[in-house]
Motif scaffolding. Structure first.
Motif, PDB file in Angstrom:
ATOM      1  N   GLY A   1       8.327  -5.256  -3.461  1.00  0.00           N
ATOM      2  CA  GLY A   1       7.728  -5.130  -4.793  1.00  0.00           C
ATOM      3  C   GLY A   1       8.739  -5.448  -5.882  1.00  0.00           C
ATOM      4  O   GLY A   1       8.407  -6.061  -6.897  1.00  0.00           O
ATOM      5  N   ASP A   2       9.968  -5.037  -5.669  1.00  0.00           N
ATOM      6  CA  ASP A   2      11.023  -5.334  -6.645  1.00  0.00           C
ATOM      7  C   ASP A   2      11.173  -6.844  -6.796  1.00  0.00           C
ATOM      8  O   ASP A   2      11.219  -7.382  -7.902  1.00  0.00           O
ATOM      9  CB  ASP A   2      12.344  -4.707  -6.180  1.00  0.00           C
ATOM     10  CG  ASP A   2      13.468  -4.988  -7.158  1.00  0.00           C
ATOM     11  OD1 ASP A   2      13.250  -4.829  -8.367  1.00  0.00           O
ATOM     12  OD2 ASP A   2      14.558  -5.400  -6.707  1.00  0.00           O
ATOM     13  N   ILE A   3      11.196  -7.522  -5.660  1.00  0.00           N
ATOM     14  CA  ILE A   3      11.464  -8.966  -5.670  1.00  0.00           C
ATOM     15  C   ILE A   3      10.269  -9.748  -6.217  1.00  0.00           C
ATOM     16  O   ILE A   3      10.414 -10.565  -7.127  1.00  0.00           O
ATOM     17  CB  ILE A   3      11.846  -9.448  -4.251  1.00  0.00           C
ATOM     18  CG1 ILE A   3      13.134  -8.744  -3.801  1.00  0.00           C
ATOM     19  CG2 ILE A   3      12.016 -10.959  -4.225  1.00  0.00           C
ATOM     20  CD1 ILE A   3      13.463  -8.880  -2.335  1.00  0.00           C
TER      21      ILE A   3
ATOM     22  N   ILE B   1       3.372   0.513 -11.096  1.00  0.00           N
ATOM     23  CA  ILE B   1       2.265  -0.418 -11.358  1.00  0.00           C
ATOM     24  C   ILE B   1       2.751  -1.491 -12.327  1.00  0.00           C
ATOM     25  O   ILE B   1       3.213  -1.168 -13.432  1.00  0.00           O
ATOM     26  CB  ILE B   1       1.070   0.351 -11.960  1.00  0.00           C
ATOM     27  CG1 ILE B   1       0.678   1.507 -11.025  1.00  0.00           C
ATOM     28  CG2 ILE B   1      -0.108  -0.580 -12.217  1.00  0.00           C
ATOM     29  CD1 ILE B   1      -0.301   2.489 -11.635  1.00  0.00           C
ATOM     30  N   ARG B   2       2.662  -2.751 -11.919  1.00  0.00           N
ATOM     31  CA  ARG B   2       3.172  -3.846 -12.750  1.00  0.00           C
ATOM     32  C   ARG B   2       2.088  -4.907 -12.965  1.00  0.00           C
ATOM     33  O   ARG B   2       1.894  -5.793 -12.133  1.00  0.00           O
ATOM     34  CB  ARG B   2       4.418  -4.465 -12.093  1.00  0.00           C
ATOM     35  CG  ARG B   2       5.532  -3.434 -11.956  1.00  0.00           C
ATOM     36  CD  ARG B   2       6.858  -3.987 -11.455  1.00  0.00           C
ATOM     37  NE  ARG B   2       7.909  -3.028 -11.773  1.00  0.00           N
ATOM     38  CZ  ARG B   2       9.194  -3.179 -11.512  1.00  0.00           C
ATOM     39  NH1 ARG B   2       9.615  -4.282 -10.929  1.00  0.00           N
ATOM     40  NH2 ARG B   2      10.074  -2.259 -11.837  1.00  0.00           N
ATOM     41  N   PRO B   3       1.375  -4.829 -14.081  1.00  0.00           N
ATOM     42  CA  PRO B   3       0.333  -5.831 -14.341  1.00  0.00           C
ATOM     43  C   PRO B   3       0.945  -7.155 -14.809  1.00  0.00           C
ATOM     44  O   PRO B   3       1.915  -7.144 -15.577  1.00  0.00           O
ATOM     45  CB  PRO B   3      -0.495  -5.201 -15.474  1.00  0.00           C
ATOM     46  CG  PRO B   3       0.172  -3.920 -15.851  1.00  0.00           C
ATOM     47  CD  PRO B   3       1.476  -3.814 -15.124  1.00  0.00           C
TER      48      PRO B   3
ATOM     49  N   SER C   1       7.897  -8.823  -8.080  1.00  0.00           N
ATOM     50  CA  SER C   1       7.518  -8.583  -9.483  1.00  0.00           C
ATOM     51  C   SER C   1       8.410  -9.382 -10.437  1.00  0.00           C
ATOM     52  O   SER C   1       7.925  -9.896 -11.446  1.00  0.00           O
ATOM     53  CB  SER C   1       7.476  -7.093  -9.826  1.00  0.00           C
ATOM     54  OG  SER C   1       8.711  -6.486  -9.610  1.00  0.00           O
ATOM     55  N   ASP C   2       9.689  -9.518 -10.136  1.00  0.00           N
ATOM     56  CA  ASP C   2      10.510 -10.410 -10.969  1.00  0.00           C
ATOM     57  C   ASP C   2       9.997 -11.840 -10.850  1.00  0.00           C
ATOM     58  O   ASP C   2       9.903 -12.572 -11.832  1.00  0.00           O
ATOM     59  CB  ASP C   2      11.986 -10.381 -10.532  1.00  0.00           C
ATOM     60  CG  ASP C   2      12.811  -9.386 -11.343  1.00  0.00           C
ATOM     61  OD1 ASP C   2      12.245  -8.369 -11.788  1.00  0.00           O
ATOM     62  OD2 ASP C   2      14.028  -9.624 -11.526  1.00  0.00           O
ATOM     63  N   GLU C   3       9.645 -12.224  -9.639  1.00  0.00           N
ATOM     64  CA  GLU C   3       9.141 -13.590  -9.434  1.00  0.00           C
ATOM     65  C   GLU C   3       7.865 -13.817 -10.266  1.00  0.00           C
ATOM     66  O   GLU C   3       7.701 -14.860 -10.893  1.00  0.00           O
ATOM     67  CB  GLU C   3       8.845 -13.822  -7.950  1.00  0.00           C
ATOM     68  CG  GLU C   3       8.479 -15.263  -7.671  1.00  0.00           C
ATOM     69  CD  GLU C   3       7.906 -15.479  -6.279  1.00  0.00           C
ATOM     70  OE1 GLU C   3       7.544 -14.500  -5.607  1.00  0.00           O
ATOM     71  OE2 GLU C   3       7.802 -16.651  -5.886  1.00  0.00           O
TER      72      GLU C   3
HETATM   73 MG    MG Z   1      13.627  -5.134 -10.313  1.00  0.00          MG
END
Ligand code: MG
Ligand code: IPM
Length: 368
Positions: free
Chosen positions: A244-246, A106-108, A248-250
């Motif tokens: 999701g990895d990509i 979970i990445r707020p 979320s950094d963006e």
């Molecule tokens: Mg990452």
């Protein structure tokens, strides 16, 4: 309340930011009468150097026996630049996620009014952004079969998903939306990928249990663009491991610094809390890394313990700093606070912002 926390500081700036997270936790303990005990364990490149294994058995045991895991960062350039390396620090984190069944990351992403100018995006487009990414974390292309031919001329990474793996995270995403703006956006590539079509069918079925939630779909290439041009349209983003990895950094670009973003990974056993940034080896040992991603991760940990007032206090302490322009060089290039000064100010505020006013002002005023 008494809680046992496994501390996996890891590589690069990991130990520095984690130390500030612990200061914040201890301050919460002092103010609210809780006892947090810590058990340090090795992971990543440091664990390869010491034990020949990025996730030694003893580390896994400490994690299983704890109430929560505070994780720093993982990665070392000596492995990044060696495509032939047999063992890599990142394998430690991936094995940890898999072994603990941490299927939901979970990445707020929330923008702060005082940091809008740091983003290359227009302030009016990012002001008031409040979205959360639900990233599947223990399956997909990260964990599928991998192969490199003997002549090293051919390789593949298989992307696989089972319906149950999609259902369990979809339920969590819909439940989160019920307490938010009541919208879930499934980000996929269903025009091309079979796994994405499985996600669409499965999530559409799960959505029937949540008639109060609006579900929409977006191809990941379009989502990458929408994240930049109109991020306020998002509430809960549900997506697979790789996408999701990509994104979320963006999404960290919206907040002005990758150092700001926290995450929690939950699943079958103990939960894990970590900033989304990497090990930032160029900054290691310089005391310049931004500890806010880690301190916000501590707030997520406190929420997970159902300590809501405590979590709010931690967030308010960070907000105090941001409002006063107190920050590490990534968010305040003019007045440079160190990572540990940030930890001191935030923990003094948490302990008692009124009583410690003198201590806080002194820390603030000694910075030139
Ligand atoms: Mg990452
Ligand atoms: C993350 C990181 C990890 C990932 C790496 C370190 C393996 O980028 O948590 O986003 O790709 O999941």
């Amino acid at each position: 309340m008494e809680k046992k926390i496994a501390v996996l500081a890891g590589d690069g700036i990991g130990p520095e930011v984690v130390a500030q997270g612990i200061k914040a936790l201890d301050a919460v303990g002092a103010r609210f009468g809780h006892k947090f005990t810590y058990c340090n364990a090795d992971v990543g490149a440091i664990a390869i150097d010491r034990w020949g294994d990025p996730l030694p058995e003893s580390t896994l045991i400490s994690c299983v026996e704890s109430d929560a895991i505070l994780f720093g960062a993982i990665g070392d350039p000596k492995y990044d630049n060696d495509p032939n390396a047999k063992v890599r620090p990142e394998q430690g984190l991936l094995r940890l996620r898999k072994s603990l069944g941490l299927f939901c990351n979970i990445r707020p992403v929330i923008t702060h009014p005082n940091l809008l100018h740091l983003s290359p995006l227009r302030p009016e487009n990012i002001e008031g952004v409040d979205l959360v990414i639900y990233r599947e974390l223990t399956s997909g292309i990260y964990f599928g079969e991998k192969h490199l031919s003997d002549d090293k001329m051919y390789a593949f990474d298989k992307c696989e998903y089972h319906v149950v793996e999609i259902e369990r995270i979809a339920h969590l995403a819909f439940k989160a939306a019920q307490n938010r703006k009541k919208k879930v956006t499934l980000v996929d590539k269903a025009n091309v990928l079979e796994t994405s079509r499985l996600w669409r069918r499965t999530v559409t079925k799960v959505a029937k249990n949540y008639p109060d939630i609006e579900l929409d779909f977006m191809f990941v290439d379009n989502a990458a663009m929408q994240m930049i041009i109109c991020p306020k349209q998002f509430d809960v983003i549900l997506t697979n491991n790789m996408f999701g990895d990509i994104i979320s950094d963006e999404s960290s670009v919206l907040t002005g610094s990758l150092g700001m973003l926290p995450s929690s990974s939950i699943g079958e056993k103990t939960s894990l809390f970590e900033p989304i940034h990497g090990s930032y080896p160029q900054a290691a040992g310089k005391d310049i890394a931004n500890p806010i991603g880690t301190i916000f991760s501590v707030a997520l940990m406190l929420e997970n313990f159902e300590l809501h007032e405590e979590a709010r206090t931690v967030r308010n302490a960070v907000r105090f700093c941001l409002t006063k322009g107190i920050g590490t060089p990534d968010i305040n290039p003019n007045i440079k606070y160190t990572c540990s000064q940030m930890g001191d100010i935030i923990s003094a505020w948490i302990e008692d912002e009124r009583l410690n006013q003198a201590r806080i002002s002194e820390s603030v005023s000694t910075i030139i």
